[in-house]
Design an enzyme around this catalytic site. Structure first.
Site: not given
Ligand code: BES
Ligand code: MN
Ligand code: ZN
Length: 499
Positions: A350, A276
């Site tokens: 997931r 990230k």
């Molecule tokens: N933990 C994150 C989602 C999240 C984002 C929670 C902001 C709280 C605040 C999750 O694991 C994630 O990174 N999801 C990705 C999925 C994508 C890579 C398909 C996302 O939401 O960008």
């Molecule tokens: Mn994630």
């Protein structure tokens, strides 16, 4: 416990101490005990109300410092609007607002739990206390300094003056169980990720044994034996070992199928190799809010001796980039036997839930499963911070959840599922892939979970990315971690599955 507040229940006849809080309706009418307490102040309230244009609107407040004629250092009049219109959640809110109006320096306060037509009923008075306790919470474990004039929250005593002390104390047992559960969840979410890593999270779950919850911790070896390749793949890049915790409360009939709650417990989500950006990454300490909710909920159900059999199962991992981390392109085998192609290592929640869902459905054959997860940023784009996303294969369960959401003000919004979305996670090389592209990102994430719901078990998924943490502060919550879901799911159980 952080932010604990000393609460006393006293009869309306007892003379008030400290800051005085009374409630009035939209005709500025007060109850008899409040009028008695204010007798020496003459027409102070009427005059102050006129000067401030205070009309007694629900949630509004008239704050009078050093009220002439009274011993109280401060008089706080809280408007309730039309008393007949008040719903249970309004009392929670009023308790929170009253607590919030106390100046930081106040050591003592008395809330006169009364409406113009008499004492606030025991259940509603207990709701006032619940609201006050939730509002009083603050996570200050790592603060070594206090602002000048500020008291430690534990130094503060609030007395609630009520009509029937015994009945309020009885109603409070259930409310205290709820407040404690929410506070457990908030504490877990707020803890920094260097302190709360998977093994430590599992250790904290053991504390639930005190209220009669049985707690089983599965380590990496045990999960390997079960074939949990999806969960373990996420954790393999971390120096911190993964865990799964299964908590059980058996307050129902012997042999009655349990209700089950599952949580995503990513103690820190860097994204892994699909790392990230730095901006805001610190928020990913809250990526275990689903697991925190399940832990708080199991505490609540046990502490109030809910007449239900319940399972709480959480997958706890840390998602790190490392020489041993999972790669995009890897294919892992889940406990279900389905193979998963990893497209993006940041779609890790997931993967964790895939194995927990499969395990719980197969092992416990529950009446239903509800999972909670801070699963997607996309749900924040869709719903903001006011509703959690609800995805389900079962209309009855959905209706019950939506209703519990309205009753607790932990609101849900149902989102669609369907084969057109499901297609998007077919993989070229494996049975399924872990992302379905940008469009409908929360929905394809839910479709992925649904592929791991065994035997058509009634199931609902709550995407709490927007509500579990960093949501706007409300009357009942000033903390970063909200504890979202504890009150909602406690209500779901109480209304539908206890008897
Ligand atoms: N933990 C994150 C989602 C999240 C984002 C929670 C902001 C709280 C605040 C999750 O694991 C994630 O990174 N999801 C990705 C999925 C994508 C890579 C398909 C996302 O939401 O960008
Ligand atoms: Mn994630
Ligand atoms: Zn995540």
């Amino acid at each position: 416990m952080a932010g604990a507040l000393k609460l006393k229940i006293a009869p309306l006849s007892q003379p008030p101490k400290g800051v005085l809080v009374v409630f009035c309706d939209d005709a500025l009418k007060l109850g008899a005990a409040a009028r008695r307490a204010l007798a020496d102040a003459g027409d102070l309230v009427t005059r102050a109300a006129a000067a401030e244009r205070f009309k007694g609107k629900n949630g509004s407040c008239l704050d009078i410092v050093a009220p002439a004629g009274l011993a109280a250092s401060r008089l706080i009049v809280i408007g309730t609007g039309k008393a007949a219109d008040l719903k249970p959640q309004d009392f929670v809110k009023l308790g929170a607002i009253a607590l919030g109006k106390l100046p930081p320096s106040a050591r003592e306060a008395t809330f006169i739990a009364e409406l113009p037509n008499g004492a606030i009923k025991p259940d509603a008075a207990a709701d006032v206390v619940l609201g006050a306790r939730l509002r009083a919470y603050s996570f200050d474990r790592y603060k070594t300094k206090r602002k000048e004039g500020e008291e430690a929250p534990s130094d503060r005593t609030v007395t609630l003056a009520v009509g029937d002390v015994a009945a309020v104390n009885k109603a409070l047992r259930g409310r205290d169980a709820i407040a404690d559960g929410v506070i457990i969840a908030r504490d877990l979410v707020n803890e920094p990720p260097n302190v709360l890593f998977p093994v430590e999270f599992a250790r904290r779950c053991l504390a639930l044994k005190k209220v009669g919850v049985s707690v089983d911790v599965l380590d990496v070896k045990q999960m390997q034996k079960l074939g949990m390749g999806a969960l373990l793949g996420v954790g393999q890049g971390s120096r911190q070992d993964s865990r799964m915790v299964v908590m059980r409360w058996n307050g129902g009939k012997r042999g009655d199928a349990p209700v089950a709650f599952l949580g995503k417990g990513v103690c820190f989500d860097t994204g892994g190799i699909s790392i990230k950006p730095a901006q805001g990454m610190e928020d990913m300490k809250g990526d275990m809010a689903g697991a925190a909710c399940v832990t708080g909920l199991l505490h609540t159900l046990a502490a109030r001796k809910a007449k239900v059999n319940a399972v709480g199962a959480i997958g706890i991992v840390e998602n790190m980039p490392d020489g041993n981390a999972q790669r995009p392109g890897d294919i892992v085998t889940s406990m279900s036997g389905q193979t998963i192609e990893i497209i993006n290592t940041d779609a890790e929640g997931r993967l964790v839930l895939a194995d927990v869902l499969w395990y719980v459905a197969k092992k416990y054959k529950p009446k239903f499963m509800v999972d909670l997860a801070t699963l997607t940023g996309a749900i924040i784009v869709a719903l903001g911070h006011e509703h959690a996303g609800l995805f389900s294969n079962d209309d009855t369960l959905s209706e019950r959840l939506l209703k519990a959401g309205l009753d607790t003000n932990e609101r849900l919004w149902r989102m669609p599922l369907g084969p057109e979305y499901d297609k998007k996670i077919d993989s070229r090389f494996a049975d399924v892939k872990n992302t379905g592209g940008r469009d409908g990102g929360s929905i394809t994430a839910a479709q992925f979970l649904q592929r791991f719901v065994a035997d058509k078990t009634p199931w609902a998924h709550l995407d709490i990315a927007g509500t579990g943490m960093a949501s706007p502060s409300s009357d009942i919550n000033k903390s970063w971690g909200s504890g979202f879901g504890v009150r909602l799911l406690d209500r779901l159980v109480a209304e539908n599955y206890e008897g």
